[in-house]
Enzyme design. Structure first.
Site, short mmCIF file in Angstrom:
data_model
loop_
_atom_site.label_atom_id
_atom_site.label_comp_id
_atom_site.label_asym_id
_atom_site.label_seq_id
_atom_site.Cartn_x
_atom_site.Cartn_y
_atom_site.Cartn_z
N LYS A 1 -12.93 44.27 19.80
CA LYS A 1 -13.75 43.77 20.91
C LYS A 1 -13.06 42.62 21.63
CE LYS A 1 -18.33 45.41 19.88
NZ LYS A 1 -19.73 45.13 19.72
N LYS B 1 -13.32 57.10 17.71
CA LYS B 1 -14.73 57.42 17.44
C LYS B 1 -15.50 57.59 18.76
CE LYS B 1 -17.01 52.98 17.22
NZ LYS B 1 -17.99 52.10 16.71
N LYS C 1 -20.42 54.35 22.65
CA LYS C 1 -21.28 54.09 23.82
C LYS C 1 -20.47 53.52 24.98
CE LYS C 1 -24.06 51.36 21.19
NZ LYS C 1 -25.05 51.14 20.20
P1 TYM Z 1 -23.97 50.06 16.71
O1 TYM Z 1 -25.09 49.73 17.62
O2 TYM Z 1 -22.58 50.05 17.27
O3 TYM Z 1 -24.19 51.48 16.07
C1 TYM Z 1 -25.42 51.83 15.48
C2 TYM Z 1 -25.20 52.76 14.30
O4 TYM Z 1 -24.53 53.95 14.73
C3 TYM Z 1 -23.38 54.18 13.91
N1 TYM Z 1 -22.34 54.80 14.74
C4 TYM Z 1 -21.70 55.95 14.43
N2 TYM Z 1 -21.83 56.78 13.37
C5 TYM Z 1 -21.04 57.88 13.36
N3 TYM Z 1 -20.15 58.19 14.34
C6 TYM Z 1 -20.00 57.39 15.41
N4 TYM Z 1 -19.15 57.71 16.38
C7 TYM Z 1 -20.81 56.20 15.49
N5 TYM Z 1 -20.93 55.20 16.41
C8 TYM Z 1 -21.86 54.36 15.93
C9 TYM Z 1 -22.97 52.80 13.43
O5 TYM Z 1 -22.21 52.87 12.25
C10 TYM Z 1 -24.31 52.15 13.21
O6 TYM Z 1 -24.83 52.48 11.94
N6 TYM Z 1 -23.40 45.86 14.11
C11 TYM Z 1 -24.17 47.07 14.22
C12 TYM Z 1 -25.67 46.83 14.40
C13 TYM Z 1 -26.27 45.97 13.35
C14 TYM Z 1 -26.63 46.36 12.04
C15 TYM Z 1 -27.19 45.20 11.43
C16 TYM Z 1 -26.51 47.56 11.33
C17 TYM Z 1 -26.61 44.67 13.50
N7 TYM Z 1 -27.17 44.19 12.34
C18 TYM Z 1 -27.63 45.22 10.11
C19 TYM Z 1 -26.97 47.58 10.00
C20 TYM Z 1 -27.52 46.41 9.41
C21 TYM Z 1 -23.69 47.84 15.42
O7 TYM Z 1 -23.16 47.29 16.35
O8 TYM Z 1 -24.03 49.15 15.41
#
Ligand code: TYM
Length: 334
Positions: free
Chosen positions: A115, A197, A200
């Site tokens: 990032k 991967k 978004k």
């Molecule tokens: P975020 O918002 O980027 O993604 C949300 C969830 O989606 C999963 N994910 C994927 N899984 C499989 N293939 C992909 N291409 C893919 N892209 C995203 C992520 O692994 C995630 O589970 N930091 C975290 C949000 C967060 C969080 C937490 C998660 C904040 N606090 C506490 C768990 C517990 C994030 O940015 O996820």
């Protein structure tokens, strides 16, 4: 334990359009696990501002995400679906945990490095300490399990290290959480570059399937997915594009990759891609229909937002007070 059940916490950022990766890697498992655990699913809007956001867009997206949680099948009367910014304990615990996390640990986080490279004009301290806020999210609810995609594993490991460090000093304050990563779909790759991967924030709209894409768009994106010239549908590293499509098909249809390979033995890529598109549509269509219904019911969503924030706050405050006491903050006078 809450109500005799183990606790689950997870969250998602309301930045950008949610992708099929978010759904198959996380949300789908959330729904599967939601009966077994006492669940907290947060819309982590505080994490989102580590990257500059337009305020009204963020607000809209946060609400949309909360409705997608419900549309995906999470019953808001049984699962606590809430905005992170509505529970002040997240920020308060994050500050305390900042004092138990080392710069060296945060420096190693690959998501920070990625990032920071992407937003070189805004490498703020929040971006750096982002994993500590994530640890606070999880530890505040004494979560036993955290269902996430593979890309969040490093943050989960850090959360466990912080919890163990804190417990080592003050006794058993935090439950040390386990990550839950699904067998299929834990890392969905870009349809245009299967070495990256699905994300978004990808600028190429053909690289990702968005949860709100219409059926024709989904079919088109699947047909255009980058594959190879091998001509065989096999689940192996040498064919990352096909392997990704096998993962998508399997996760959507509930099959194992081996079963999928058997099903399409001898078939062509064109036919397989059509089947992938159909499988994705069969999962997303009901979600989109429920979402359209929910959009009409503002009062219901407002009630959910209010009640769940209160419920989350109650649990969070309990942990927070305990932690504050342990580190030596003076008791409140009642
Ligand atoms: P975020 O918002 O980027 O993604 C949300 C969830 O989606 C999963 N994910 C994927 N899984 C499989 N293939 C992909 N291409 C893919 N892209 C995203 C992520 O692994 C995630 O589970 N930091 C975290 C949000 C967060 C969080 C937490 C998660 C904040 N606090 C506490 C768990 C517990 C994030 O940015 O996820």
């Amino acid at each position: 334990m809450i109500n005799g059940k183990k606790v689950l916490f997870s969250g998602m950022q309301a930045t950008g359009n949610l992708t099929l990766g978010n759904y198959l890697g996380a949300m789908k498992n959330w729904v599967t696990l939601s009966d077994e655990y006492e669940c907290f699913y947060s819309v982590v809007d505080m994490h989102s501002i580590t990257v500059r956001q337009d305020p009204s867009t963020l607000r809209q997206r946060a609400r949309k995400l909360l409705m997608i949680y419900i549309a995906a099948g999470l019953d808001p009367e049984k699962n606590c679906l809430y905005y992170q910014s509505h529970v002040s304990g997240h920020a308060e615990l994050a500050w305390i945990l900042n004092c138990f996390t080392y710069m060296g640990e945060l420096n190693r986080m690959t998501q920070f490095k990625d990032k920071a490279a992407k937003h070189a004009d805004n490498i703020n301290a929040g971006l750096f300490t982002y994993p500590v806020l994530m640890a606070a999210d999880i530890l505040l609810y004494q979560a036993d399990v955290v269902p996430v995609g593979v890309d969040q594993m490093q943050h989960l490991e850090l959360t466990r290290d912080i919890a163990q460090r804190f417990n080592g000093i003050y006794g058993d304050v935090f439950t040390v959480p386990e990550a839950y990563v699904g067998k299929v779909g834990a890392k969905i790759m870009s349809l245009q570059d299967p070495s990256r991967k699905m994300s978004k924030s990808d600028e190429n709209p053909n690289a990702s399937i968005y949860l709100m894409d219409d059926p024709d768009t989904i079919m088109r994106k699947c047909k255009r997915a980058v594959t190879d010239s091998e001509g065989q549908i096999l689940y192996r590293e040498e064919q990352p594009g096909i392997r990704n499509l096998i993962d998508i098909y399997s996760a959507c249809s509930g099959k194992t990759p081996e079963e999928t390979v058997k099903e399409f033995d001898g078939k062509g890529y064109g036919e397989f891609k059509m089947a992938v598109g159909e499988a994705v549509n069969s999962v997303l269509k009901p979600l989109q229909e429920r979402y359209a219904q929910l959009e009409k019911d503002k009062a219901y969503i407002d009630r959910i937002i209010k009640e769940n924030a209160e419920k989350a706050d109650y649990v969070a405050t309990k942990t927070l007070r305990k932690v504050q006491r342990k580190v030596g903050f003076p008791d409140r006078i009642r």
